[in-house]
Scaffold this active site. Structure first.
Site, PDB file in Angstrom:
ATOM      1  N   HIS A  95     -12.580   2.720   0.332  1.00  0.00           N
ATOM      2  CA  HIS A  95     -12.403   1.639   1.300  1.00  0.00           C
ATOM      3  C   HIS A  95     -13.110   0.648   1.222  1.00  0.00           C
ATOM      4  O   HIS A  95     -14.167  -0.855   1.630  1.00  0.00           O
ATOM      5  CB  HIS A  95     -13.890   2.178   3.342  1.00  0.00           C
ATOM      6  CG  HIS A  95     -13.059   3.369   3.038  1.00  0.00           C
ATOM      7  ND1 HIS A  95     -13.385   4.005   4.188  1.00  0.00           N
ATOM      8  CD2 HIS A  95     -11.449   3.383   3.942  1.00  0.00           C
ATOM      9  CE1 HIS A  95     -12.836   5.035   4.651  1.00  0.00           C
ATOM     10  NE2 HIS A  95     -11.449   4.563   4.306  1.00  0.00           N
TER      11      HIS A  95
ATOM     12  N   ASN B 272       0.442  -0.711  -0.240  1.00  0.00           N
ATOM     13  CA  ASN B 272       0.201  -0.033   0.079  1.00  0.00           C
ATOM     14  C   ASN B 272       0.874   1.138   0.070  1.00  0.00           C
ATOM     15  O   ASN B 272       1.592   1.278   0.938  1.00  0.00           O
ATOM     16  CB  ASN B 272      -0.719  -0.025   1.384  1.00  0.00           C
ATOM     17  CG  ASN B 272      -2.002   1.262   1.120  1.00  0.00           C
ATOM     18  OD1 ASN B 272      -1.825   1.789   0.490  1.00  0.00           O
ATOM     19  ND2 ASN B 272      -2.931   0.834   1.883  1.00  0.00           N
TER      20      ASN B 272
ATOM     21  N   ARG C  50      -2.446  -2.538  -3.348  1.00  0.00           N
ATOM     22  CA  ARG C  50      -3.707  -1.666  -3.106  1.00  0.00           C
ATOM     23  C   ARG C  50      -4.075  -0.339  -3.734  1.00  0.00           C
ATOM     24  O   ARG C  50      -2.272   0.346  -3.382  1.00  0.00           O
ATOM     25  CB  ARG C  50      -3.910  -0.997  -1.291  1.00  0.00           C
ATOM     26  CG  ARG C  50      -4.570  -0.517  -1.453  1.00  0.00           C
ATOM     27  CD  ARG C  50      -5.221   0.486   0.215  1.00  0.00           C
ATOM     28  NE  ARG C  50      -5.931   1.327   0.284  1.00  0.00           N
ATOM     29  CZ  ARG C  50      -6.085   2.330   0.734  1.00  0.00           C
ATOM     30  NH1 ARG C  50      -5.270   2.643   1.401  1.00  0.00           N
ATOM     31  NH2 ARG C  50      -7.198   3.119   1.480  1.00  0.00           N
TER      32      ARG C  50
ATOM     33  N   ARG D  29     -10.610  15.457   7.866  1.00  0.00           N
ATOM     34  CA  ARG D  29     -11.580  15.552   6.910  1.00  0.00           C
ATOM     35  C   ARG D  29     -13.186  16.237   7.624  1.00  0.00           C
ATOM     36  O   ARG D  29     -14.118  15.629   8.573  1.00  0.00           O
ATOM     37  CB  ARG D  29     -12.045  14.753   5.880  1.00  0.00           C
ATOM     38  CG  ARG D  29     -11.314  14.146   5.550  1.00  0.00           C
ATOM     39  CD  ARG D  29     -11.072  12.917   4.509  1.00  0.00           C
ATOM     40  NE  ARG D  29      -9.753  12.549   4.449  1.00  0.00           N
ATOM     41  CZ  ARG D  29      -9.229  11.245   3.884  1.00  0.00           C
ATOM     42  NH1 ARG D  29      -9.990  10.102   4.481  1.00  0.00           N
ATOM     43  NH2 ARG D  29      -8.445  10.755   3.414  1.00  0.00           N
TER      44      ARG D  29
ATOM     45  N   GLU E 236      -8.533  -6.349   5.006  1.00  0.00           N
ATOM     46  CA  GLU E 236      -8.265  -5.488   3.666  1.00  0.00           C
ATOM     47  C   GLU E 236      -6.876  -6.199   2.683  1.00  0.00           C
ATOM     48  O   GLU E 236      -7.155  -6.111   1.675  1.00  0.00           O
ATOM     49  CB  GLU E 236      -8.383  -3.721   3.265  1.00  0.00           C
ATOM     50  CG  GLU E 236      -9.373  -3.165   3.481  1.00  0.00           C
ATOM     51  CD  GLU E 236      -8.830  -1.470   3.775  1.00  0.00           C
ATOM     52  OE1 GLU E 236      -8.838  -0.904   2.837  1.00  0.00           O
ATOM     53  OE2 GLU E 236      -8.077  -1.356   5.071  1.00  0.00           O
TER      54      GLU E 236
END
Length: 397
Positions: A179, A10, A90, A240, A385
């Protein structure tokens, strides 16, 4: 039967997470992180059999390449190189082009790079990680798994914005969602816990971490999700803002704010951090709230209220509800946050099992609430994941 390991990468702009995964069990054989790329303090660390090791990255630049060279040396030194069958990457944004995992070749790499305008912080870093891995493992098949791919099953009415269609046709402006690998994984695990097939289950997946999103999953397919064209939309998150009246952007620019300062604020100085004026970390929010910090309490209230509102809204695209699934670092561990969200869903009949909620933390799954009204449960499932990336890579072999 010989083991089949997959190296999962990733790659971020200033970091690179990696893990060697047993594709049949999901076990992490090795996991690690390279961080502070581009800075003098760049380091790479890894954990193997409970032991953590850290090294400085001594290269002046090309830190992604140096990190992957270190990973190659590490894998060889531990005797796992012959068991490695693939590399899985990823990739954040696949646009409308990629609806599933793909094997990487020159054409795929060029297409991922071309999508950088949709994810300027993420896709270029992903490309950099792929190129470094292709150089390091030229004989191994390599695969790209996209955060957006799972959401490509959303119907037009869910992904279309109320803007001129020309903006969608010319620039691809629509809801994409993120996600995806996490929502995919926990929706499958939830069906198993419910003793249902994936095709007969209806799940609302709630991934709560520093980034957070909700996804409605019907018969195993994403039918709506809270993140949008970018990961800025939907829930309030660590830094965020989440959903926001877009007129505020125009207002601030007219007040003299630069475009860069507006989006720096919305992406990196809002959320838990902005509302609490304290921290972006949920653990710090909870600790400060217990000590009576008003900003932390407000951040807690805004976050849990918004999550509950999205869960309730996502009953609309489902024919029925079987389970709400909490996952992600906050969703798996933050007991007071889960409790408050469930409390906000009282009109839907959800009643918390306080003992079960206490137990379902730190890697433990479990049913934490039930609704007799809906015939549904709320549960906790730790996401994985990396296992999804490893498993889908091996399946394509």
């Amino acid at each position: 039967m010989p083991k089949s390991f997959v190296l999962v990468i990733n790659s971020g702009s200033s970091s690179l997470k990696f893990a060697v995964i047993d594709s049949s069990t999901g076990e992490e054989v090795i996991s690690g992180l390279g961080e502070c790329f581009g800075l003098a303090e760049a380091v790479i660390s890894w954990k193997h059999q409970g032991t953590k090791t850290q090294h400085e990255i001594k290269a002046k630049d090309n830190h992604h390449e140096y990190a992957i060279e270190q990973i190659v040396t590490l894998i060889e030194s531990l005797g796992h190189s012959k068991q490695l069958v693939a590399v899985g990457h990823r990739i954040v944004h696949g646009g409308e082009k990629f609806t599933s995992t793909v094997r990487i070749d020159d054409k795929v790499l060029a297409e991922i790079d071309a999508l950088s305008s949709l994810a300027p912080l993420h896709n270029p870093a992903g490309v950099k990680g792929i190129k470094a891995a292709l150089n390091a493992f030229p004989s191994l098949p390599q695969f790209a798994v996209f955060d957006t791919a799972f959401h490509q099953s959303m119907p037009d009415k869910a992904f279309t914005y109320g803007i001129p269609q020309q903006l969608y046709k010319e620039h691809g402006i629509r809801r994409y969602g993120f996600h995806g690998t996490s929502h995919y994984y926990v929706s499958r695990e939830a069906a198993k816990m419910l003793s249902q097939t994936v095709e007969e289950s209806n799940i609302i997946s709630v991934h709560l971490g520093n980034g957070a999103s909700v996804c409605a999953v019907s018969a195993g397919r994403s039918v709506d999700t809270s993140m949008g064209f970018t990961p800025l939309a939907g829930l309030m998150m660590g830094t965020r803002c989440g959903d926001l009246d877009s007129g505020i952007i125009e207002f601030l620019i007219k007040k003299g704010w630069s475009q860069e300062s507006v989006f720096e604020t919305l992406n990196k100085k809002s959320g838990f951090l902005g509302v609490s004026e304290l921290t972006s970390d949920a653990r710090g929010i909870l600790e400060a709230m217990e000590e009576g910090h008003k900003g932390a309490k407000l951040a807690f209230d805004v976050f849990t209220y918004r999550v509950a509102k999205y869960i309730a809204a996502y009953l609309v695209p489902l024919d029925k509800l079987d389970a709400i699934v909490f996952t992600g670092g906050i969703g798996e561990n933050a007991l007071p946050i889960r409790s408050e969200i469930i409390k906000n869903l009282k009109l839907l009949g959800f009643v918390e099992d306080a003992v079960a909620n206490q137990a379902a933390r730190f890697g433990q799954s479990g049913i934490i609430a039930k609704s007799e009204l809906l015939g549904a449960v709320a549960m906790v499932i730790p996401t994985n994941e990396e296992y999804v990336i490893a498993k889908q890579s091996v399946e394509l072999l």
